[in-house]
Design an enzyme around this catalytic site. Sequence first.
Site, PDB file in Angstrom:
ATOM      1  N   ASP A 260      15.758  16.150  -7.132  1.00 27.43           N
ATOM      2  CA  ASP A 260      15.183  14.961  -6.496  1.00 27.43           C
ATOM      3  C   ASP A 260      13.887  15.369  -5.796  1.00 27.43           C
ATOM      4  O   ASP A 260      13.900  16.266  -4.952  1.00 27.43           O
ATOM      5  CB  ASP A 260      16.191  14.419  -5.459  1.00 27.43           C
ATOM      6  CG  ASP A 260      15.721  13.138  -4.802  1.00 27.43           C
ATOM      7  OD1 ASP A 260      14.531  12.793  -4.960  1.00 27.43           O
ATOM      8  OD2 ASP A 260      16.533  12.487  -4.125  1.00 27.43           O
TER       9      ASP A 260
ATOM     10  N   LYS B 185      22.611   5.517  -6.565  1.00 33.41           N
ATOM     11  CA  LYS B 185      21.461   4.816  -5.985  1.00 33.41           C
ATOM     12  C   LYS B 185      20.877   5.627  -4.818  1.00 33.41           C
ATOM     13  O   LYS B 185      21.568   6.418  -4.197  1.00 33.41           O
ATOM     14  CB  LYS B 185      21.976   3.454  -5.502  1.00 33.41           C
ATOM     15  CG  LYS B 185      20.935   2.478  -5.033  1.00 33.41           C
ATOM     16  CD  LYS B 185      21.620   1.143  -4.734  1.00 33.41           C
ATOM     17  CE  LYS B 185      20.664   0.195  -4.046  1.00 33.41           C
ATOM     18  NZ  LYS B 185      20.370   0.550  -2.666  1.00 33.41           N
ATOM     19  N   GLY B 186      19.601   5.407  -4.513  1.00 29.72           N
ATOM     20  CA  GLY B 186      18.977   6.110  -3.387  1.00 29.72           C
ATOM     21  C   GLY B 186      19.612   5.728  -2.060  1.00 29.72           C
ATOM     22  O   GLY B 186      19.969   4.573  -1.853  1.00 29.72           O
ATOM     23  N   GLY B 187      19.781   6.704  -1.171  1.00 27.41           N
ATOM     24  CA  GLY B 187      20.259   6.423   0.181  1.00 27.41           C
ATOM     25  C   GLY B 187      21.751   6.264   0.355  1.00 27.41           C
ATOM     26  O   GLY B 187      22.202   5.753   1.375  1.00 27.41           O
ATOM     27  N   VAL B 188      22.548   6.708  -0.648  1.00 26.93           N
ATOM     28  CA  VAL B 188      24.011   6.542  -0.512  1.00 26.93           C
ATOM     29  C   VAL B 188      24.713   7.826  -0.055  1.00 26.93           C
ATOM     30  O   VAL B 188      25.920   7.830   0.164  1.00 26.93           O
ATOM     31  CB  VAL B 188      24.649   6.041  -1.841  1.00 26.93           C
ATOM     32  CG1 VAL B 188      24.153   4.655  -2.176  1.00 26.93           C
ATOM     33  CG2 VAL B 188      24.395   7.012  -2.991  1.00 26.93           C
ATOM     34  N   GLY B 189      23.943   8.919   0.079  1.00 26.32           N
ATOM     35  CA  GLY B 189      24.544  10.179   0.545  1.00 26.32           C
ATOM     36  C   GLY B 189      24.810  11.179  -0.560  1.00 26.32           C
ATOM     37  O   GLY B 189      25.735  11.992  -0.443  1.00 26.32           O
TER      38      GLY B 189
ATOM     39  N   ASN C 105      30.974   6.082  -0.112  1.00 21.00           N
ATOM     40  CA  ASN C 105      30.564   6.628   1.185  1.00 21.00           C
ATOM     41  C   ASN C 105      30.336   5.495   2.200  1.00 21.00           C
ATOM     42  O   ASN C 105      30.213   4.329   1.823  1.00 21.00           O
ATOM     43  CB  ASN C 105      29.270   7.434   0.973  1.00 21.00           C
ATOM     44  CG  ASN C 105      29.001   8.394   2.111  1.00 21.00           C
ATOM     45  OD1 ASN C 105      29.865   8.654   2.944  1.00 21.00           O
ATOM     46  ND2 ASN C 105      27.795   8.924   2.166  1.00 21.00           N
TER      47      ASN C 105
ATOM     48  N   THR D 107      23.027  13.806  -1.515  1.00 26.90           N
ATOM     49  CA  THR D 107      22.764  15.197  -1.116  1.00 26.90           C
ATOM     50  C   THR D 107      23.903  15.744  -0.265  1.00 26.90           C
ATOM     51  O   THR D 107      24.352  16.878  -0.471  1.00 26.90           O
ATOM     52  CB  THR D 107      21.422  15.308  -0.364  1.00 26.90           C
ATOM     53  OG1 THR D 107      20.384  14.853  -1.232  1.00 26.90           O
ATOM     54  CG2 THR D 107      21.136  16.736   0.041  1.00 26.90           C
ATOM     55  N   THR D 108      24.397  14.934   0.667  1.00 23.18           N
ATOM     56  CA  THR D 108      25.539  15.372   1.499  1.00 23.18           C
ATOM     57  C   THR D 108      26.739  15.668   0.602  1.00 23.18           C
ATOM     58  O   THR D 108      27.412  16.696   0.762  1.00 23.18           O
ATOM     59  CB  THR D 108      25.907  14.285   2.531  1.00 23.18           C
ATOM     60  OG1 THR D 108      24.769  14.041   3.354  1.00 23.18           O
ATOM     61  CG2 THR D 108      27.077  14.714   3.391  1.00 23.18           C
TER      62      THR D 108
END
Length: 363
Positions: free
Chosen positions: A63, A34-38, A259, A40-41
């Site tokens: 993305d 889902k978007g915003g869960v980390g 996360n 990319t990190t």
Amino acid sequence: MASAAVVDAGDAPEPTVRNLLDQDSLKWVFVGGKGGVGKTTCSSILSVLLASVRQSVLVISTDPAHNLSDAFQQRFTKFPTLVRGFSNLYAMEIDPKVENDDLSGEGMEGFLSELTNAIPGVDEAMSFAEMLKLVQTMDYSVVVFDTAPTGHTLRLLQFPATLEKGLEKVMELKNRFGGLLDQATRLFGLGDDLNEDAMLGRLEGMKDVIEQVNKQFKDPDLTTFVCVCIPEFLSLYETERLVQELAKFEIDSHNIIINQVIFDEEAVESKLLKARIKMQQKYIDQFHMLYDDFNITKLPLLPEEVCGVQALQNFSRHFLTPYKPALKRGTVEELESRVSILKSALQEAEAELDRVRKGKQAA
């Protein structure tokens, strides 16, 4: 793929991503959720860890938001760029909508536009095929995909079928307007730019590339999908949907990263945080129940963002060794720390009260 049975703690898979580093045959690693869960990190740290055990690693952001540059604090483009501080880690960011402009000659523009309108996603599919062709010629040991939020990722897995539809549409247009197209191209001096056979050949070439890669994607020795989530209802639901779709596409997935976890053993005094811990624990238990055969890695919620190579490397230790709070509730050290914090807070409150009293007297 996800079993509902509960296994003994001793039989549970290791709660780290070490299995990914140990699997020498891995060629493609997808990181999604889902978007915003980390995501990319996590994909950045996975690529950093893989670079320590593999000859060459490429991390690609598919993305449109492109946060890889922010994570590494270095500007990346649609061509692989060496990440500063590494000799074998490269990064690139691709944007399907922009890339597609590069795919079409001027004469083909209208034709591609017709195709794009007829089959949603065909422009991304063609862009993805071009990117895969490029990646295959470069011969990296392993490629990590930092994917867009779940819906986009599932579309990416459907690209072979999308291109199949594209081919059918081209054939349909050729059958319906073949003669007219030939006349129009000669009349307007477009030459072979809009030749249906050339277009057909191009689409078939792309389809071949994607089908070849798709075979690799379905091979668990070569490909795996890492699901990133947070301990909340919507994220659990989205992860379940993603795992089911991956099973449908026969793509291996046996790693989940949870996360932004607030750990129960941590010395937390805030009522709000205590309530969040209780809520999170409910969903963490559900993750363990649903995915008892997965490697589930829990990462702590941090007071700061993880940006830059040094920060990524520091945080990467929690991917290989389960996180343990520095201070455990109920220990002498934790109680001493709590007393010290309370004393400090009391002194601050007394000083503030003193200032307020003096202010009232002056008034």
